[in-house]
Design a protein around this motif. Structure first.
Motif, PDB file in Angstrom:
ATOM      1  N   LYS A 257       0.966  -1.440  -0.111  1.00  0.00           N
ATOM      2  CA  LYS A 257       0.042   0.408  -0.232  1.00  0.00           C
ATOM      3  C   LYS A 257       1.042   1.240  -0.070  1.00  0.00           C
ATOM      4  O   LYS A 257       0.301   2.211   0.372  1.00  0.00           O
ATOM      5  N   ASP A 258       2.431   1.432  -0.716  1.00  0.00           N
ATOM      6  CA  ASP A 258       2.651   1.855  -0.551  1.00  0.00           C
ATOM      7  C   ASP A 258       2.755   3.678  -1.677  1.00  0.00           C
ATOM      8  O   ASP A 258       1.868   3.005  -2.449  1.00  0.00           O
ATOM      9  N   ALA A 259       2.977   4.720  -0.929  1.00  0.00           N
ATOM     10  CA  ALA A 259       1.993   5.641  -1.836  1.00  0.00           C
ATOM     11  C   ALA A 259       3.366   6.119  -3.148  1.00  0.00           C
ATOM     12  O   ALA A 259       4.141   6.436  -2.911  1.00  0.00           O
ATOM     13  N   GLY A 260       2.516   6.893  -3.945  1.00  0.00           N
ATOM     14  CA  GLY A 260       3.161   7.388  -4.838  1.00  0.00           C
ATOM     15  C   GLY A 260       3.137   8.833  -5.378  1.00  0.00           C
ATOM     16  O   GLY A 260       1.848   8.918  -5.362  1.00  0.00           O
ATOM     17  N   VAL A 261       3.291   9.190  -6.546  1.00  0.00           N
ATOM     18  CA  VAL A 261       2.996  10.691  -7.177  1.00  0.00           C
ATOM     19  C   VAL A 261       4.026  10.702  -8.324  1.00  0.00           C
ATOM     20  O   VAL A 261       5.278  10.487  -9.313  1.00  0.00           O
ATOM     21  N   ILE A 262       2.781  11.185  -9.214  1.00  0.00           N
ATOM     22  CA  ILE A 262       3.073  11.520 -10.847  1.00  0.00           C
ATOM     23  C   ILE A 262       2.925  13.116 -10.716  1.00  0.00           C
ATOM     24  O   ILE A 262       2.577  13.744 -10.262  1.00  0.00           O
ATOM     25  N   CYS A 263       4.086  13.481 -10.996  1.00  0.00           N
ATOM     26  CA  CYS A 263       3.979  15.032 -11.168  1.00  0.00           C
ATOM     27  C   CYS A 263       4.215  15.610 -12.781  1.00  0.00           C
ATOM     28  O   CYS A 263       5.257  14.833 -12.835  1.00  0.00           O
TER      29      CYS A 263
END
Length: 457
Positions: free
Chosen positions: A137-143
């Motif tokens: 359940k690790d969070a991620g980001v796309i910028c």
């Protein structure tokens, strides 16, 4: 002066954990005062993605990198990460270990960011090292790898991120297909105008001269191939771009554009909102974003029919003051325990399509009508007694007392509506009246119509 010798091994987390020599004292004066320059260090990084601006979120805390749980992970959180890394605007906040599972400590984020914090570690109240999650359940980001520097987020001089540096785009290396992708990536509407000739200034950035070769259907500019051939930009012809402003929320299935099932546009796809925790503060944000007045009701249980596709938002935490629904905290972006039978809906009061301004009371003043989201003044020659009957009724202002020309209530700054309005007199709103589509009156003197109604004198 501290003269005892500090004897760190180098791996201690704080200087007071290092032993000191209790007896030996160095011979020092203030000419020997110690100074130290440390490299600036980011406390967050993105790992496992295609670039430094996309990946699994990892936070540095007391010398140890750890991941963030995707519980309550949303777009305001992503905005903080993107800003902290100088990575443009947030494109997506993802969970479920989209960029692969991490290892080690999970620094669980228990509160949502407002989106304005300078660093992720400043967000809310963080409970460090509470293991409510596992690494699936690790969070991620796309910028975004691009940004527009100008008057708004959807227009300006185009800059692209190359490794650690923002660079201006050479106009000769950019075309309409590239513009389609840029506008889509920035959550704006279609490109309106592609401008060169330093339309938004030159700026201080270096020039990116490689040619981008988008097909036009890519979701992000970094997915487009580039030509190793470099264009000549001897005159520093910087690329400017106008994208249409775009609403990221809409109301579907209601009797007007200001009532219906709430749908949110995210990465080119419309999805719904779960009704768990859906309240008047959430509804207020939607009504404001759509210029639809005040919230009348916040509804659940698919009141306006079930939607389809993704359910983007679950348990919203709007304060009611946000400019857009996507800036509200949520328990997770695209993570939910809902079905479309629980789709949220809103009824807004709606803005009346006409108003009277600059008068001594609410029922008198210069008439303006709403046309294509803008207020325009009405030419006195295009307006008569039957039209006045409709306006006064629509504004709950009784009957018309006097129709005035000659800018009786001032000229104002609004554009002029010159087509003739042809009301019968019994319509409930001016927007239901027909207009003459071809004949336009001459209003060279800005002869705006003024109106005095009988109500609220």
């Amino acid at each position: 002066m501290w003269t005892q010798e500090i004897q760190c091994r180098g791996n201690e987390s704080q200087i007071h954990l290092c032993p000191t020599s209790p007896s030996h004292k160095n011979n020092c004066s203030h000419e020997d005062d110690l100074s130290l320059v440390c490299a600036d260090k980011k406390n967050v990084r993105l790992v496992g993605g295609p670039s430094r601006c996309a990946g699994r979120v990892e936070v540095l805390h007391r010398g140890q990198w750890g991941t963030v749980c995707d519980f309550y992970w949303d777009m305001p959180d992503a905005a903080v990460v993107c800003r902290e890394l100088d990575c443009g605007e947030p494109v997506d906040a993802v969970g479920g270990a989209k960029f692969g599972p991490g290892s080690g400590t999970i620094w669980t984020n228990r509160k949502t960011c407002t989106g304005s914090e300078s660093t992720l570690k400043n967000c809310g109240s963080v409970d460090w090292a509470i293991y409510d999650c596992d690494h699936t359940k690790d969070a991620g980001v796309i910028c975004s790898d691009i940004r527009l520097i100008g008057n708004s987020s959807c227009s300006g001089r185009l800059e692209i991120l190359d490794d650690q540096t923002w660079m201006s785009m050479c106009a000769a290396a950019f075309d309409q297909q590239d513009a389609e992708v840029v506008c889509r990536e920035l959550d704006c509407g279609a490109p309106v105008q592609v401008l060169g000739e330093d339309a938004f200034g030159k700026g201080d950035a270096q020039m990116w001269t490689q040619e981008i070769q988008c097909r036009g259907n890519e979701s992000q500019i970094h997915l487009c191939p580039i030509s190793l051939h470099k264009k000549s930009c001897l005159h520093e012809n910087y690329q400017g771009l106008f994208c249409a402003d775009k609403k990221n929320v809409r109301l579907v299935g209601g009797h007007s554009r200001c009532a219906g099932r709430v749908e949110v546009l995210h990465r080119g796809q419309w999805g719904t909102v779960c009704d768990v925790g859906w309240d008047s503060a959430d509804a207020a944000v939607v009504c404001r974003e759509l210029d639809c007045g005040e919230p009348v009701d916040a509804l659940g249980d698919a009141h306006f029919g079930p939607g389809s596709g993704p359910i983007w938002m679950y348990v919203l935490l709007c304060t009611g003051s946000e400019s857009t629904l996507k800036n509200c905290g949520a328990t997770g972006w695209g993570l939910h325990a809902c079905t479309h039978n629980s789709d949220a809906g809103v009824i807004c009061s709606g803005h009346k399509p006409s108003r009277l301004i600059n008068g001594p009371h609410l029922c008198s003043g210069r008439l303006e009508i709403l046309h294509n989201q803008s207020w325009v003044s009405v030419c006195a020659a295009a307006f008569d007694q039957q039209d006045a009957e409709v306006v006064c009724r629509e504004l709950d202002c009784g009957a018309p007392v006097q129709v005035l020309g000659e800018d009786a209530f001032g000229k104002g700054d609004a554009q002029m509506w010159t087509q003739e309005i042809q009301c019968r007199g019994d319509e409930p709103q001016i927007s239901f009246c027909s207009v003459s589509s071809s004949h336009k009156h001459s209003c060279t003197s800005d002869n705006s119509v003024g109106l005095i109604c009988s109500g609220k004198l």
